[in-house]
Design a protein around this motif. Structure first.
Motif: not given
Length: 946
Positions: A678-689
């Motif tokens: 399982a490839t798990i991406r750490l937090l990616d989008p900007p916080l304002h979203e």
């Protein structure tokens, strides 16, 4: 044809974009200046042929197969093919022709005259008439132009009538010729605002003036046809300002020029763009001696498939009309008869046709789409080609032909187009909803599946409606090639006339569109923009529903239900699993497993999504987007609390609330995976979203968290980014707030430890997003490795894990050798890599996508199909540099391109280990990966033989 003097050529029906015209590249073939004479015309007839079925690049599909049918002894009228090289020359040389072409054509005509015992342009004996048809390398049904009965004028029509002793037939041919030639070559077409073809308006007006009712064309007398010829000539004069050409050779030159010109007409360009057919291929022109299906009751024409192209049954399938020419069958103006009834109508030709059916399938080892004519009891074959078919038919054809030992299992895989596979997974109408609905009309089932949509009666309005986000049902009396854009936009197609071999049916099957043809109970009023069925009137914009499997038409919008394959795989429905379609699908996937080198993973954020993907054959997870886990229930509040925190302690307190949620999700995912990675991406989008932007939402959040609304407003303002794609996101968040990375790593590893203690294998792969610098990766990886050690020590358990990165900015690809020093895997995030490489936002591209595609800037939408030329170079660079540093580095792709067949083939060719896509695209990716492996294997074997 034009020799040294340049002859004016008729324009194509619509002016092609300049970029499209320039796409016809300079031919590598030596022109007439070469010392070696180039052959441009290839003849066939009387059992002999210059060409063969393997010469499609030069002779086009139609010409190559006519030559091949002649060679194997089938009854093919003689003719000749003007090669695709002439098309290239035509566009390279201001629409003129090689000097030697005229002489070669004259020799081709003499060959036909000798075999047929008739002379071209003969006004005293039996005149030789010819059909002029296009012939692209890949079949493009209805997209280019055809002219029949060429060679007629006021004198030869009389000699034809005398020679055949059939005046009505002769004048019927002349009327048809003027109509076709006037439309295709002279440009007598619908004016703006007209809904009907001008020649058809003349015919219908004449019928009502003379007979005061609708009659079929075959009921028109010889005198009627003479009057129509007179009126057609007047129409030509009125619309073009010139008289109808009478010299047969002028007619032939004009027809050939029109066919070459139609290679660049609007509908051909749209079709090529949709099916990725290069403009540089060009088209051939086929000139063939006419045989006549319109001489009377012992003659007829038909179109048939050696097996049913809609459902795949091993049944001869098609249609014919007595006393008609081939265009009558496909144009949809008359509803033809089922070909099975030809046995009673013309038993001897039918028996011959059955023999031809068997010969063709054994010879071509595929289902054939044929055109035939019966002239006074004698069968003639006018065309064969591999038949277009639905995904369901492709599946059954391939399964059956393996059993019949016509093909092997690898060929069966190749016979199922990956891009069509989603048709098998498409919804069907809910049975309970169908039981309540009233059937308003029934037509011929031409394209399986279920479609509901707002009805639109012309292509232009259908396209505009689809652009507004509406579901569209295109409803026409019959479709024509000019309706192609509307057909592409529509969910389904309904016609009141025409049969299963009509233009609508042929194109719908290829596109995978739901289609019902020849629904006689449907009345269409173009002027009032209404459709009437069973006494109910529907206005344009009202909902109707069609079932392309049963041919039924319903009012309103019906609910849909999952297909048999979805029901069987996802829900374990035993009835669905017992169906032939389900069993065939499962067999196809087993064969794919045997053939493929590259595995397929899934993009999944929940245990349920993971379960579905594994049921479809996914070999693990290629992308879990951890941010998606924050939006459910109370989690968003904790996330917002973390974002609004002004101190490290407050931020950690909020993150401690999120950790149990993430750990729970990962525990569920690892449990379902049972040891798959399982490839798990750490937090990616900007916080304002994650923050609310409306005043009402901000007030609600302030009350819930017990903070001032001004604090929230200020934080939203602080986090606002002019270009979020290039802003504070991905690894940049983790570097600015390392506690976020620490919390996420702990949630992943604690879940892994808990599952491992239950004797279930786990393989977490932690992915650092948006890395462009080695130092960015190192800073984040250091945290991940530290937390992993801590958790294993605390939980007293060991488990395997990897830390890698997502390559999604160009610098990451260009410095992949440096990043690979510590990164154990790369996963290409092609959505963002495309945005950063092209400098184009996928969210803003809608404003210019269409003109970019139409002007050949984009071959396809680069966010749907990978830009292998530009973005592909970045991937190839990263692959090479990554392996240079770490030979065993694991390489995959997790953008949505992972489910696109063309992109999957590219990924196979550059040596990636896996692609990852959404759960319901997994079968498509598996099939595309298997096909890429088989084609690579066959190419290597062919190269070895050489």
């Amino acid at each position: 044809m034009a020799t040294k003097k340049k002859a004016a050529q008729p324009a194509a029906k619509k002016t092609a974009p300049k970029a499209a015209k320039s796409a016809v590249k300079k031919s590598a073939v030596k022109k007439t200046a070469s010392s070696k004479k180039v052959k441009y015309v290839y003849t066939w007839g009387a059992g002999k042929a210059d060409g063969n079925g393997g010469m499609k690049a030069l002779l086009g599909g139609k010409g190559a197969n006519l030559a091949e049918m002649t060679r194997i002894g089938l009854p093919v009228p003689p003719g000749f093919t003007i090669s695709t090289e002439v098309c290239t020359y035509f566009y390279d040389n201001s629409r003129t022709y090689p000097v030697s072409l005229q002489a070669e054509m004259e020799a081709g005509v003499k060959n036909m005259e000798k075999i047929m015992g008739a002379k071209f342009g003969d006004a005293k004996g039996m005149p030789l008439l010819v059909a002029v048809r296009s012939g692209a390398r890949d079949s493009m049904p209805g997209m280019m132009d055809t002219i029949l009965n060429l060679g007629l004028n006021d004198e030869t029509v009389l000699s034809l009538a005398a020679a055949t002793k059939n005046e009505r037939f002769a004048w019927d041919c002349y009327r048809r010729f003027i109509q076709m030639y006037g439309d295709v070559v002279l440009g007598v077409q619908k004016a703006e605002g007209e809904d009907h073809e001008p020649f058809e308006v003349v015919i219908e007006t004449f019928k009502h003036e003379t007979y005061h009712k609708d009659i079929i064309d075959s009921d028109l007398t010889a005198d009627d046809q003479k009057e129509l010829v007179k009126r057609f000539k007047a129409l030509v004069k009125e619309r073009t300002g010139k008289g109808f050409p009478t010299n047969p050779w002028d007619q032939l030159r004009g027809a050939a020029g029109a066919v070459f010109g139609s290679w660049m007409n609007d509908r051909a360009i749209v079709y090529r763009r949709k099916y990725n057919i290069p403009a540089a291929w060009g088209t051939a022109v086929n000139v063939q001696a006419m045989v006549y299906g319109n001489t009377g009751e012992t003659s007829g024409s038909g179109v048939a498939f050696t097996r049913d192209p809609a459902n795949g049954k091993n049944e001869f399938w098609g249609e014919y009309l007595i006393n008609a020419q081939g265009e009558d069958v496909v144009a949809g103006v008359r509803t033809p008869e089922n070909v099975s009834t030809l046995k009673a109508a013309l038993p001897k030709p039918y028996a011959e046709l059955m023999k031809v059916r068997t010969i063709l399938e054994k010879h071509f080892t595929d289902v054939q789409d044929i055109e035939f004519t019966v002239q006074e009891g004698k069968l003639f074959m006018l065309q064969t080609r591999n038949g277009k078919r639905t995904a369901a038919a492709s599946l059954k054809f391939s399964m059956d032909m393996v059993k019949e030992k016509l093909i092997d299992w690898e060929t069966a895989i190749l016979r199922n187009p990956a891009e069509q596979l989603e048709q098998l997974l498409a919804p069907i109408f809910d049975l309970a909803d169908v039981a309540k609905a009233k059937t308003l009309a029934t037509g011929l089932p031409a394209g399986p599946g279920a479609a509901s949509g707002k009805i639109y009666l012309n292509a232009e309005r259908a396209v505009l409606a689809e652009a507004r986000g509406e579901k569209v049902l295109l409803v026409r009396t019959e479709t024509s090639p000019e309706d192609l854009r509307g057909m592409i936009a529509a969910e389904g197609i309904l016609t009141s006339k025409g049969g299963v071999s009509s233009h609508a049916a042929l194109v719908a099957r290829q596109m995978g569109k739901v289609c019902v043809c020849g629904a006689g109970g449907v009345e269409i009023d173009y002027d009032k923009k209404t459709v009437t069925a069973a006494g109910k009137v529907f206005k344009e914009g009202d909902f109707m529903s069609i079932d392309g499997t049963s041919g039924k038409v319903f009012g309103g919008e019906l609910k849909t239900a999952p297909s048999e394959i979805i029901s069987g795989i996802v829900s374990g429905d035993k009835a669905a699993m017992a169906t032939e379609k389900f069993k065939g699908f499962q067999q196809l996937m087993k064969w794919c497993e045997q053939a493929t080198r590259m595995s397929v993973r899934t993009n999944a954020d929940t245990p349920e999504q993971t379960r579905i993907a594994l049921a479809f054959g996914a070999k693990g997870i290629g992308l879990t987007r951890t941010e998606h886990m924050f939006f459910e229930g109370d989690r968003i509040d904790a996330m917002r609390e973390m974002i609004l925190a002004t101190t490290l302690e407050a931020r950690k307190a909020a993150l401690s609330k999120l950790l149990p949620y993430q750990r729970e999700d990962f525990t569920g995912i690892f449990t379902v995976l049972k040891g798959l990675p399982a490839t798990i991406r750490l937090l990616d989008p900007p916080l304002h979203e994650f923050l609310p932007h409306s005043k009402e939402q901000q007030n609600d959040l302030a009350k819930k968290l017990g903070v001032k609304v001004e604090t929230i407003i200020q934080r939203v303002s602080d986090l606002h980014e002019f270009n979020p794609m290039l802003g504070h996101r991905g690894c940049r968040l983790g570097i600015a707030y390392p506690e976020i990375t620490e919390m996420q790593a702990r949630a992943i590893f604690e879940a892994a430890a808990d599952v491992a203690k239950k004797k279930i294998k786990v393989k977490p792969e932690v992915m650092i997003p948006l890395v462009g610098f080695k130092k960015e990766f190192d800073l984040q990886a250091e945290i991940v490795h530290r937390v992993a050690k801590e958790v294993m020590s605390e939980k007293k358990v060991k488990f395997e894990y990897q830390v890698g990165t997502m390559i999604e900015v160009p610098r990451g690809a260009l410095t992949a050798d440096q990043i690979a020093e510590n990164a154990e895997f790369f996963s290409f995030g092609t959505n963002d890599l495309t945005q950063t490489a092209l400098g184009i936002s996928r969210d803003d591209m809608g404003a210019f996508l269409l003109p970019y595609v139409e002007n050949d800037v984009f071959a396809k939408n680069p966010f749907a199909t990978l830009d292998t030329t530009g973005v592909g170079q970045l991937i190839e660079t990263a692959v090479a540099k990554g392996r240079q540093t770490r030979p065993d580095i694991k390489l995959g792709i997790c953008g949505e391109h992972g489910g696109d067949p063309d992109s999957v083939v590219f990924c196979h060719n550059v040596g990636l280990a896996y692609v990852s896509c959404s759960p319901y695209r997994v079968p498509v990716a598996r099939l595309a990966a298997a096909q890429a492996a088989i084609l690579e294997k066959r190419a290597a074997a062919a190269a070895k033989k050489k």
